[in-house]
Design a protein around this motif. Sequence first.
Motif, PDB file in Angstrom:
ATOM      1  N   TRP A 368      58.105 -39.083  53.791  1.00  0.00           N
ATOM      2  CA  TRP A 368      57.718 -39.211  55.193  1.00  0.00           C
ATOM      3  C   TRP A 368      57.674 -37.846  55.872  1.00  0.00           C
ATOM      4  N   TYR A 630      57.696 -49.619  69.656  1.00  0.00           N
ATOM      5  CA  TYR A 630      57.681 -48.603  68.599  1.00  0.00           C
ATOM      6  C   TYR A 630      57.725 -47.187  69.180  1.00  0.00           C
ATOM      7  N   GLY A 664      60.029 -43.582  60.369  1.00  0.00           N
ATOM      8  CA  GLY A 664      58.779 -44.027  59.761  1.00  0.00           C
ATOM      9  C   GLY A 664      58.943 -45.271  58.921  1.00  0.00           C
ATOM     10  N   ARG A 665      59.969 -45.284  58.075  1.00  0.00           N
ATOM     11  CA  ARG A 665      60.188 -46.445  57.210  1.00  0.00           C
ATOM     12  C   ARG A 665      60.567 -47.671  58.041  1.00  0.00           C
ATOM     13  N   THR A 668      57.413 -48.814  60.078  1.00  0.00           N
ATOM     14  CA  THR A 668      56.431 -49.430  59.192  1.00  0.00           C
ATOM     15  C   THR A 668      56.899 -50.798  58.714  1.00  0.00           C
ATOM     16  N   LEU A 672      55.187 -54.345  59.628  1.00  0.00           N
ATOM     17  CA  LEU A 672      54.759 -55.270  58.580  1.00  0.00           C
ATOM     18  C   LEU A 672      55.362 -56.651  58.806  1.00  0.00           C
ATOM     19  N   LEU A 701      49.721 -53.495  63.516  1.00  0.00           N
ATOM     20  CA  LEU A 701      49.507 -52.647  62.342  1.00  0.00           C
ATOM     21  C   LEU A 701      48.829 -51.332  62.725  1.00  0.00           C
ATOM     22  N   ALA A 704      51.421 -49.062  64.593  1.00  0.00           N
ATOM     23  CA  ALA A 704      52.502 -48.507  63.772  1.00  0.00           C
ATOM     24  C   ALA A 704      51.994 -47.513  62.735  1.00  0.00           C
ATOM     25  N   THR A 705      50.709 -47.554  62.417  1.00  0.00           N
ATOM     26  CA  THR A 705      50.179 -46.653  61.394  1.00  0.00           C
ATOM     27  C   THR A 705      49.310 -45.564  62.013  1.00  0.00           C
ATOM     28  N   ARG A 708      51.193 -44.217  65.625  1.00  0.00           N
ATOM     29  CA  ARG A 708      52.517 -43.588  65.482  1.00  0.00           C
ATOM     30  C   ARG A 708      52.563 -42.520  64.394  1.00  0.00           C
ATOM     31  N   MET A 709      51.848 -42.753  63.281  1.00  0.00           N
ATOM     32  CA  MET A 709      51.957 -41.831  62.158  1.00  0.00           C
ATOM     33  C   MET A 709      50.925 -40.707  62.187  1.00  0.00           C
TER      34      MET A 709
END
Length: 794
Positions: A368, A630, A664-665, A668, A672, A701, A704-705, A708-709
């Motif tokens: 990550w 989030y 992150g984990r 995610t 999910l 989804l 969060a992806t 956020r990422m």
Amino acid sequence: MLTRIAQLVTAAPKRVLAVVFLVLVGAGIYGASASQYLLSGGYEDPHSEAATAAQVVDETFDRGGLQIVFKLDAPPGTDMATDPVGMRTGREIIAELEANPNVQRPILSVWQQPALASSLLSEDRTSALIVATLSGGDNDAPRHAEELEGQIVGERNGITIRAGGQALVFQQVNEQTSRDLAIAEGIAIPISFLVLIVVFGGVVAAALPIAVGVFAIVVTFAVLRLIGSVTDVSIFALNLTTAMGLALAIDYTLLLVTRYREELASGRERRQAILVMMNTAGRTVAFSAVTVALSLSALAIFPMYFLRSFAYAGLGVVIVAVLAALVVTPALLMVLGPRIDALDVRRAIRRVRGRPEPASLPIEESGWYRFVQWVLRHAAPVGAGVIIVLLVLGAPFLSIRFGFPDDRVLPSSASAHEVQQEIRDGFTDDLSGTLTGVVVGPADPAARAEYAAALSRVDGVTSVSGASGTFVDGAARGPADPAGTHTAGDGTVTGLLSISTEVEPLSDAGSDQLDTLRAVPTPPGLAASFTGLAALNADTVDSIYAHLPWVLAVIAIATFILLFLFTGSVVLPLKALVLNVLSLSATFGAMVWFFQEGHLGGLGTTATGYLVATMPVLMFCIAFGLSMDYEVFLLGRVREEWLASDRSRAANDHAVAVGLARTGRVVTAAALLMSIVFAGIAASQVSFMRMFGVGLTLAVLMDATVIRMLLVPAFMRLAGRANWWAPAPLRALHDRIGLSEEGDHGLPAGTGTTGTAATGTTATGTTATTTKTEKQESSEHDVETPDAVPPRLG
């Protein structure tokens, strides 16, 4: 406050769990019948012209209730208007309806009102309709429709009888919703449990979020029954309760347990780890719950109880979920102790394969962290590329259209949908589109007849019937309706006009026709208002547009204030608002593409050319609140690293990388799991609930992806130290009333460093011996190291 809660819970965890169990049992018994107190309507604004006129029709004339339609189908070649068997069968049904106290007058049929043949007799004359309205409103009329369906539907004298109409649509939607709710729970809970086993590794740990989620759902059902007994609440609030209760409980518990395990790994004993967990992750959870609750509470601004219901349900489930997470989770962790890792599946698999326990790596060596560093090094192209993609996905949103739900929200196999579709295809006029005019003023028969004649000249109007007679194209063509007039004590006369039309009521032509009817001048002294499906549709959409700016303003202002209090920055709240709107516009673009325009078969639904007006608003408030969920998870950890740094540009990048690597984990996994919950709703056979489930699944989804990422770290890299900027007056205000870090996370004196001296780590799990200069140099080196491709996530 959180410290005191943690101390009380950890001092007597078994007593706390005993009380929780008693509350669960009591709430389960009380809330089991919640659906009986909830209603299926509530889409219209009760203060609108259409709703006010409908109330006059109901209270003054005992008319205008929900419609039930019986369709009589004879063998080919039969003329139902003159066939003796058809006439006898129809009159038998009419007699049964007249004997029922819940059926209002008049009952329409081709044998009693031959002037309405174009509406009551099919084009091939083999099918006839019997149309009635039912008293009882949204609450009781659907139940009355179900009773009449069981009594009348079937085959008589070789004639097939089926039922449809708005009352039966509501009843079948209620039944379908109850079935869909059971299916959604059957999908979400087992799959979530399996995913949690993968995330946590152990069966016992995976069961903890499910237990908290079930508690939140059961207690909120009891809350809904209580609210439903004093005010109108939509039955669809049950779907939100199930989805949000499970999703938020999993989110919050996942964050808490992850932080608890970090503190144990850093050398703290169990009680101290729980205290730190509550004052770090617990504070983030509490703040997140407030943010979500405020987004949902904005729905209470709307006057239609369908939307207000989700404010009640949302507030209830958020409050219950956060209390359950902050009370039940520490109590269970205290009681279970090391048993939280019992039945560790991953460890068992490693033993079978003869593999050693994996070594714990520093956060800077995780996949990550390396991924975020790659994003930071390519912040500009990553940010620009993602924004372009989101804008393209959101383009269909520009053509969004709103409308009122009708029979097509049901699957095509539902009898109410089948009957109404056959009426659309086989009859010249559709009585479901009939408008009712309410004319109030002095008793002037000539003026009222003149006005009715003028209405009958409007394009698409087939006839206008009232106390002055029946008019077609401006000429008197049929008998009067003497029961359609009422004289008040002051001499004011209220008259009804039944306006039949060949125009689909929910189409653009139906809206245009309504505007034309409303624009017809009334004679002096008379005032007219209109109700019916077209009028309710138009007024509902107008009401939503009128109240929407206030709702958006409340959400934006509340979110900005809360994030400012959380971060001390004015830049980060603005960033969160802009990115959330960008993300949600892409989600709504997909909803228009699927459900309004019907691409990919409308994902198994009937595309009508519009979206049910209340659903996009509802989805926006829920998705916005969850995205803030989030955002708070992430910013809480980034801010923790930033406050422990030297506040340099490199320290900002390092804080972003570490914060995302540590959350992150969790984010995610939480996304999910939440998407699994909403995907359960997407299995619904009611089209707007399927849209609700699909839309929220995509929104969660994507947030969060992609957001956020990718977008968040890219923005925070480009903004640098400006991320944490605020004007001096606001900075001083934040220092006084904002959220701030407590000494060693609020641990009691003398316990803060236990278990950390030997390991050389702080409560956050970062190396305590690293100096600020070393951290800065390391961060600068990490950011500047070239890397052509993103590393694979660990």
